[in-house]
Design a protein around this motif. Structure first.
Motif, PDB file in Angstrom:
ATOM      1  N   ASN A   1      -1.922  -3.185   8.051  1.00 55.28           N
ATOM      2  CA  ASN A   1      -2.297  -3.887   6.821  1.00 55.28           C
ATOM      3  C   ASN A   1      -2.538  -2.937   5.661  1.00 55.28           C
ATOM      4  N   LEU A   2      -3.134  -1.802   6.007  1.00 57.37           N
ATOM      5  CA  LEU A   2      -3.413  -0.800   4.986  1.00 57.37           C
ATOM      6  C   LEU A   2      -2.118  -0.364   4.313  1.00 57.37           C
ATOM      7  N   TYR A   3      -1.103  -0.211   5.140  1.00 59.62           N
ATOM      8  CA  TYR A   3       0.184   0.257   4.634  1.00 59.62           C
ATOM      9  C   TYR A   3       0.911  -0.852   3.896  1.00 59.62           C
ATOM     10  N   LYS A   4       0.875  -2.054   4.488  1.00 58.55           N
ATOM     11  CA  LYS A   4       1.631  -3.177   3.921  1.00 58.55           C
ATOM     12  C   LYS A   4       0.954  -3.749   2.691  1.00 58.55           C
ATOM     13  N   ASN A   5      -0.370  -3.929   2.767  1.00 62.09           N
ATOM     14  CA  ASN A   5      -1.074  -4.589   1.666  1.00 62.09           C
ATOM     15  C   ASN A   5      -2.246  -3.758   1.178  1.00 62.09           C
ATOM     16  N   PRO A   6      -1.960  -2.661   0.502  1.00 58.71           N
ATOM     17  CA  PRO A   6      -3.068  -1.863  -0.015  1.00 58.71           C
ATOM     18  C   PRO A   6      -3.892  -2.680  -1.012  1.00 58.71           C
ATOM     19  N   ALA A   7      -5.217  -2.633  -0.849  1.00 56.82           N
ATOM     20  CA  ALA A   7      -6.062  -3.475  -1.684  1.00 56.82           C
ATOM     21  C   ALA A   7      -6.229  -2.919  -3.088  1.00 56.82           C
ATOM     22  N   THR A   8      -6.164  -1.601  -3.211  1.00 62.13           N
ATOM     23  CA  THR A   8      -6.369  -1.019  -4.538  1.00 62.13           C
ATOM     24  C   THR A   8      -5.259  -0.010  -4.840  1.00 62.13           C
ATOM     25  N   ALA A   9      -5.200   0.364  -6.109  1.00 61.30           N
ATOM     26  CA  ALA A   9      -4.187   1.337  -6.531  1.00 61.30           C
ATOM     27  C   ALA A   9      -4.375   2.654  -5.796  1.00 61.30           C
ATOM     28  N   PHE A  10      -5.652   3.036  -5.543  1.00 61.97           N
ATOM     29  CA  PHE A  10      -5.900   4.300  -4.853  1.00 61.97           C
ATOM     30  C   PHE A  10      -5.310   4.281  -3.449  1.00 61.97           C
ATOM     31  N   VAL A  11      -5.535   3.181  -2.742  1.00 63.50           N
ATOM     32  CA  VAL A  11      -5.018   3.078  -1.369  1.00 63.50           C
ATOM     33  C   VAL A  11      -3.498   3.119  -1.384  1.00 63.50           C
ATOM     34  N   ALA A  12      -2.898   2.383  -2.334  1.00 63.35           N
ATOM     35  CA  ALA A  12      -1.436   2.356  -2.425  1.00 63.35           C
ATOM     36  C   ALA A  12      -0.885   3.757  -2.645  1.00 63.35           C
ATOM     37  N   GLY A  13      -1.595   4.549  -3.462  1.00 67.65           N
ATOM     38  CA  GLY A  13      -1.104   5.889  -3.757  1.00 67.65           C
ATOM     39  C   GLY A  13      -1.418   6.879  -2.656  1.00 67.65           C
ATOM     40  N   PHE A  14      -2.538   6.690  -1.947  1.00 65.99           N
ATOM     41  CA  PHE A  14      -2.988   7.688  -0.978  1.00 65.99           C
ATOM     42  C   PHE A  14      -2.362   7.493   0.394  1.00 65.99           C
TER      43      PHE A  14
END
Lengths: 350, 287
Positions: free
Chosen positions: A221-234
């Protein structure tokens, strides 16, 4: 499942700076929980509060429902595997592993049984008399883990223990740790800045940034649906494009690249696209995708992880695109123009 | 690297002063002393080989009793130096921040700048009948006549401890500096008490530093002359004073030389024995 660790509104302030801000989370018994974040995000401070080496400024830590405030590290049912491993250099492997048991004043025969059982579990039989300085990096790793696990902790805390290993060994230890955890059923809390370590091993990952948790989720889920811009980038690789405006179903990047992205009820500031989200030459009847043309700039060959750097024709925005694992695009060369599509839901806007 | 054997002229020029120093000022005088320690006068007035100088040490009770007294004090002072300096070394390396530590370590060196003689006279001012301590105790009325501190084994011990302490601090500090704090945390995490951490982790870890500090302090103390002579007065028996007397009072150079070599050999044996007993190896010392 049983909650083995509950953390409520945990905060740690150092002089003029807050290292951990109001963090709350639970860890299930027998789980593999990772805390992933860049260096300096407060993850080690968090770990040291759980182990009792530093006192929290606010909030509560419960282990098996018991409040840990004021309980010193030696009395807490947790053990740490340190980043530097912290093996005792003047002791041999057996003495290192037996150190904690001796402090419990167990009988010698009992200590011997437990130590050899533990060493067998980490495949270090026959190494009892070896000095820890004579061991390889991977073996030292396993001694450190055995030394902590032999104490039968409720929770094993691991502070980036793979950091010092070379890449090959690290890949190997990742799998070994995961298998060991499954076999023993001990709860692991694993701290790392390496997203691949966190994703491969964990049942749950918390992404930490600037003292806060950005998202707690399963690796998928972390990979597929990052909750924030930081997660998406990190977490994982992404193309990051800053946005200029939103006009109905269309968004426009700073470069002037206009994409269709319906279903947004806010004005996004930044767009993240995974390299593998691009569909090369999508079928004409494919719906719900944004279509555009790119010109191949260079091909970055890396085996199964080959990518191309491409330039979007209308705006000149540069993007990285993963090549699919088949021979279809082997003939792609620099300067070619290709039609590309992206599913709306893969255009992650924040 | 390829020119391994063919050292060039610069190398020889650089090493020459050291070699000259070693040979002329250390090796040759020692050889001369060694020879004279085995030389006696024959009836005819010529030089003959003899063991009488060495025998004198064992035959005369005052000599070997002095030696035992000296060695016992040297061992005691070495142990005292360890007890006094270990907390200091630990504090400087592990407790306070690096910034203050280097400043405080510099302060420790100050007694070394003024030289042993001045330091020893300093202690005379402090410990004397009309010294700082006695005057203070008299003025507050705790005592009505001065306590005899100077010219006793007590004042000698203080003086020797003071001049040798530094040589214990420095090697211990250098081993403690390399002690990773996480070792202490790991021990505590595994349930060790403060005392266990100290005896099972910190002391064994700093053993090489303690050993090399111990050897230096012991050798320095057992071979010291100034502090026993000035602070110990006539009541203290120190072996180096015995040697001094042989050379300069009775002019018995042969016996003086023999005693010098006995001091070297016996004190070396004591160190060897101490290393064996504590399971230390000389190669590891100071590493």
């Amino acid at each position: 499942m049983n909650k083995i660790l509950e953390i409520k509104n945990l905060t740690k302030e150092f002089k003029g700076f807050t290292a951990v801000k109001n963090v709350s989370f639970n860890v299930d018994e027998g789980g593999f929980f990772s805390i992933l974040g860049p260096s300096g995000c407060g993850k080690t401070t968090l770990l040291r509060m759980i182990s009792g080496f530093i006192q929290e400024s606010g909030g509560e830590i419960f282990i098996r429902g018991k409040l840990m405030r004021g309980i010193p590290p030696e009395k807490r049912p947790v053990n740490i595997v340190f980043q530097s491993l912290a093996l005792f250099p003047m002791m041999n492997v057996r003495e290192n592993v037996a150190f904690g048991l001796k402090r419990q004043k167990l009988k010698k025969s009992e200590i011997d049984d437990k130590v050899s059982d533990m060493l067998a579990r980490v495949s270090l039989q026959g190494f009892e008399k070896k000095k820890v300085t004579e061991l390889s990096g991977g073996q030292r790793q396993r001694v450190a883990i055995a030394r902590s696990l032999v104490m039968k902790p409720s929770i094993l805390l691991l502070d980036e223990p793979l950091g010092a290993l070379d890449r090959k060994l690290r890949e190997h230890m990742k799998i070994e740790l995961k298998l060991l955890q499954k076999e023993l059923g001990t709860t692991f809390i694993y701290i790392t800045h390496d997203q691949s370590e966190a994703l491969v091993m964990s049942d749950k990952v918390a992404v930490m940034n600037k003292g806060r948790f950005e998202q707690i989720d399963t690796p998928r889920n972390l990979y597929k649906n990052p909750a924030t811009a930081f997660v998406a980038g990190f977490v994982g690789e992404s193309n990051r494009l800053e946005l200029k405006s939103k006009d109905g179903d269309f968004i426009t990047t700073k470069d002037g690249w206009k994409l269709k992205r319906p279903g947004l009820d806010f004005t996004p500031e930044v767009l993240y696209i995974r390299p593998e989200a691009f569909i090369l030459t999508p079928a004409k009847n494919l719906d719900n995708i944004s279509r555009f043309e790119v010109k191949i700039k260079t091909i970055l060959f890396d085996g199964s992880n080959t990518k191309v750097a491409a330039i979007e024709s209308s705006s000149g925005a540069e993007v990285l695109i993963s090549l699919p694992q088949n021979a279809r695009f082997e003939n792609l060369k620099e300067g070619d123009t290709v039609e590309v599509g992206i599913n709306y839901e893969n255009l992650k806007c924040y | 690297m390829e020119n391994k054997k063919g050292f060039n002229i610069t190398f020889y020029l650089l090493i020459l002063p050291v070699l000259l120093w070693l040979i002329v000022l250390i090796v040759l005088p020692h050889l001369d002393l060694l020879i004279s320690s085995f030389q006696g006068d024959s009836d005819a007035g010529g030089k003959v080989f003899t063991l009488e100088h060495y025998m004198a040490f064992f035959q005369s009770k005052i000599y070997w009793l002095t030696f035992i007294n000296t060695a016992a004090y040297a061992i005691g002072i070495t142990i005292l130096a360890f007890i006094v300096t270990f907390p200091v070394a630990f504090y400087l390396t592990k407790v306070i921040s690096k910034k203050y530590a280097s400043f405080l370590a510099l302060l420790l060196l100050i007694p070394l700048w003024v030289g042993e003689l001045v330091t020893v006279y300093g202690w005379m001012i402090i410990l004397g009948d009309h010294g700082v301590i006695n005057e203070f105790l008299l003025s507050i009325g705790l005592i009505d006549k001065p306590i005899d501190m100077l010219y006793t084994n007590f004042s000698m011990t203080i003086g020797l401890l003071y001049i040798s302490m530094l040589f214990m601090v420095v090697p211990i500090m250098s081993t403690l500096e390399s002690l990773d704090d996480s070792l202490i945390e790991a021990a505590s995490d595994l349930g060790a008490s403060k005392w266990t951490i100290f005896t099972k982790i910190i002391i064994p870890y700093s053993m090489p530093g303690i050993t090399s500090g111990g050897i230096i302090v012991f050798m320095l103390v057992i071979g010291d002359y100034v502090a026993p002579d000035i602070l110990g007065g006539k009541s203290s028996l120190w072996f180096t004073e015995q040697i001094y007397n042989e050379f300069l009072s009775t002019f018995n150079w042969g016996e003086g030389a023999a005693f010098g070599f006995l001091l070297l050999m016996i004190s070396s044996s004591i160190i060897w024995l101490a290393l064996k007993l504590t399971g230390q190896k000389l190669e590891r010392v100071g590493s």
